[in-house]
Design a protein around this motif. Sequence first.
Motif, PDB file in Angstrom:
ATOM      1  N   UNK B 348       7.445  30.492  95.173  1.00 14.04           N
ATOM      2  CA  UNK B 348       7.108  31.248  93.978  1.00 14.04           C
ATOM      3  C   UNK B 348       6.450  30.344  92.969  1.00 14.04           C
ATOM      4  N   UNK B 349       5.537  30.893  92.203  1.00 15.62           N
ATOM      5  CA  UNK B 349       4.905  30.132  91.138  1.00 15.62           C
ATOM      6  C   UNK B 349       4.126  28.954  91.672  1.00 15.62           C
ATOM      7  N   UNK B 350       4.233  27.840  90.947  1.00 16.10           N
ATOM      8  CA  UNK B 350       3.466  26.662  91.296  1.00 16.10           C
ATOM      9  C   UNK B 350       4.226  25.839  92.330  1.00 16.10           C
ATOM     10  N   UNK B 351       3.579  25.557  93.451  1.00 16.90           N
ATOM     11  CA  UNK B 351       4.274  24.864  94.541  1.00 16.90           C
ATOM     12  C   UNK B 351       3.609  23.545  94.912  1.00 16.90           C
ATOM     13  N   UNK B 352       2.591  23.135  94.168  1.00 16.15           N
ATOM     14  CA  UNK B 352       1.874  21.897  94.478  1.00 16.15           C
ATOM     15  C   UNK B 352       2.597  20.664  93.968  1.00 16.15           C
ATOM     16  N   UNK B 356       3.526  22.483  86.690  1.00 16.48           N
ATOM     17  CA  UNK B 356       2.479  23.349  86.157  1.00 16.48           C
ATOM     18  C   UNK B 356       3.198  24.331  85.248  1.00 16.48           C
ATOM     19  N   UNK B 358       3.796  27.205  84.106  1.00 11.08           N
ATOM     20  CA  UNK B 358       3.516  28.617  84.322  1.00 11.08           C
ATOM     21  C   UNK B 358       4.837  29.383  84.391  1.00 11.08           C
TER      22      UNK B 358
END
Lengths: 499, 499
Positions: B348-352, B356, B358
């Motif tokens: 979910x959301x930012x996974x990098x 981030x 968000x």
Amino acid sequence: MKNLTRRDFVMGSTALGLVLAAREGLAVGDDRALIYREAERRHDESLQRLQDWIRTPTIAAEGRNVEEGCAQMMRLLGEAGFQKVERMPTDGVPGVFATLDAGAKRTIGVYFMYDVKQANPDEWSSPPWDAKLVDMPGVGRVVMGRGAVNQKGPQSAFLAALHAFRAAGRTLPVNLVLVAEGEEEIGSPHFAQVVRAPAPLAMLAKTEGVFMPFASQGLDGNITINLGAKGIVELELIASGERWGRGPGKDVHSSLRATLDSPAFHLVQALNSLVTADGDPAIDGLTDRVRPLPAADRALLDTAARRLDEATWKKSYSVQRFAHDADFRTALENLVSKPTVNIEGLVGGYTGPGGMTVLPTKATAKLDLRLVPDMTYEDTIAKIRAHLEKRGFGDLEVKVGGGYDPTTTRADARLVQSQAAVYRAAGVEPVLWPRLAGSWPGYLFTGAPLELPAGHFGLGHGARAHAPDEYYLIESQNPKLAGFDAAVKSYVDYLYQLA
Amino acid sequence: MKNLTRRDFVMGSTALGLVLAAREGLAVGDDRALIYREAERRHDESLQRLQDWIRTPTIAAEGRNVEEGCAQMMRLLGEAGFQKVERMPTDGVPGVFATLDAGAKRTIGVYFMYDVKQANPDEWSSPPWDAKLVDMPGVGRVVMGRGAVNQKGPQSAFLAALHAFRAAGRTLPVNLVLVAEGEEEIGSPHFAQVVRAPAPLAMLAKTEGVFMPFASQGLDGNITINLGAKGIVELELIASGERWGRGPGKDVHSSLRATLDSPAFHLVQALNSLVTADGDPAIDGLTDRVRPLPAADRALLDTAARRLDEATWKKSYSVQRFAHDADFRTALENLVSKPTVNIEGLVGGYTGPGGMTVLPTKATAKLDLRLVPDMTYEDTIAKIRAHLEKRGFGDLEVKVGGGYDPTTTRADARLVQSQAAVYRAAGVEPVLWPRLAGSWPGYLFTGAPLELPAGHFGLGHGARAHAPDEYYLIESQNPKLAGFDAAVKSYVDYLYQLA
């Protein structure tokens, strides 16, 4: 910037454009008219400078173009007239310290960031590193690319103002002390090493305050002045079988779940303990230091709530209900005054399409927490650790990213009053807003030992920071919005106003 | 296969290899000797067939090679001697129904899957679709590729046995009824439409039971016979601002968390409600139908716990402690008898990399639940929905994947006894295991209306199903492990034994 841009959450209605247009014909000092003209003549050169900058992205999270970005930043400052430009080594990405001595009475601090947020080109309608000019209906011709509005566009407009002064053969009315970093997008983990180094600290102490070039206008032309910003802590919570001593030490087949513990559920249980049933922060002692919102701030919110449109606000974020089913005024107050615990991302085990029968050994939650006065970055991290430890989650790795303390700047500071004066002269009555719900490293200026006013300034419009199709307006087709040249002129005006 | 392969969690010690070697010199019936010889002579051709098969992967989750894989499956069966081979359309990936009438007295059912699990080539030491021969020290020469052991290797060995019968001019001692699917790796969502179609159902009803070709040997040569398997439900739980009517309807800047609810935390709270503090299932009524483990099964576990080595077991999964700090015997019983709720993945959301800021509008948990008698797939899904509804999580999307009811086969079934007889003749005393903790679609055979015995059979070794560097042993360098030709011969023996 880690902040929600002002334009994103404050909307009103003024008719800036008409005033701007009228203004072109006004009598201004001969010097200023000359400088304006140079700004216009050098439009293409300034735009080219911005596009070149976007095409060399520095991304701290990826270690991308770190030295190139720093060298470019230094070159840009030198070309704009800073006499002294120094690379400031840190334990991370280097910063830059630069001074422009105009022999003026007053000295102003400037904050720059030369890094940008990551970008996934697949999600963009125009490639993020191409910096192409794109026509946006109802807005105008924009430059599209990562960093366009956050923060290379506004910074380029400010640099263009300095070039215009030089081209017009005019001395700046104030001296400048500039500090820049290349790690803003990862929470400025080493920027204190730049600001607090002896030379920058001594020079910054001579300034009246520090501002960051900024595209202040929302799509409706409205402008907000933030009298501070929340602090932030970014961190990853990582549950792993290895550290826990339970569950598998590597990903195994999910059938083993019947006799092995699940690090992913361990993470879920830890996360669950961080918030109340309503989703509010439940970290032990987190709010101990929270100061009640001053009456003056509540008065500002009363005004803001009257000027802002709830329906427009909700529509812009696809919001049906505020948390706690709050009314608009309360929602705005919460935005300004409440600390938060947010899940930025969850990632663990199999994340592809469909399912995969695996019992993962590891799961990660990316969190951010927003801090209000008098919470601090360090204290918040200590409280999270203590909370987890007390509840049986002491094995979780707390991988702390960057972050900042909250900042506060008085409304009567000259830095702020000068901003309001320039905006008013441009026909926009700015909304005074107690505290940006987002965050920026301004605490290094507003906190000890400097204790300076700090904030953002600039006419101009852009949007989609951290999102695909980020843009900065170059040629406005909307009478309420300032294009690039008008933004440049606003910096010229601001420097005169500060003088 | 969705099961944990037997070799992965049952280890013992026998000296199969010596027996296998000695056995080559034994007097066997002339027919059988002839068939063995043909199997050996056709080794290269059989290996080539397996490699070609691996090079055309059918992956249901990606819609890859669906029609090609079905056509190839049909061709492989036709070439192996099935007189009737039919494509069986379903609402998803087509299945195959095939019969081989040998004019024999007895008829045996066979289950095949022609799909394979996804693979990320970056994680492999030899590309997953190359099916290269690789030397593994202490094991021998293996074919490495996705599907090598799960299930194309063992199935190819079985097909090679049929080719050997034909080449030797010998009729099969039993008739075969085969059903195949191309969606096993996504939980066989449409396989009932194959099995319960009039013609296959009528033909399967004539069989003594159904078996699946399988590489039964662990690295130590040991073999387990499972007298059933757990059922499984795979599903995704998806929280979204849109369905919830709270939080943002799109990803927004995380500063808005102060006044907007978080769908990701909503998901976390829902997940938290699914398990006890100890991580055991806490879904309302989930265990209502769970039958206590029969005394006979407990006796089998007593034996298994004595034969298995706890330290080896723990080491193979990097396990320090069992759930509940259970002792080994209890851990094995839990493996066999407890239903589970497992998180396969969180996304979910930012996974990098890094963070981030968000506030994501959406978060997903991929779950699997393992079922024991008399739980059912349908009832379990209904209970999950009711549980979520009751606790304020009724807005979560429950995206159900495939799954199966649990299966049970009696130890005294001829299908099972014949397996044990062949293994014993090969010098391995199999471990009888009450219930595979993994799952396979055998419930379609063991459940109503067919109510047949069903299980797995085959000498041979392979490992790393669903993981990188999956392999199947071709030329054994380990006296305890059967290579490809020995696996082929075990199928010849099994068919004779069943006759």
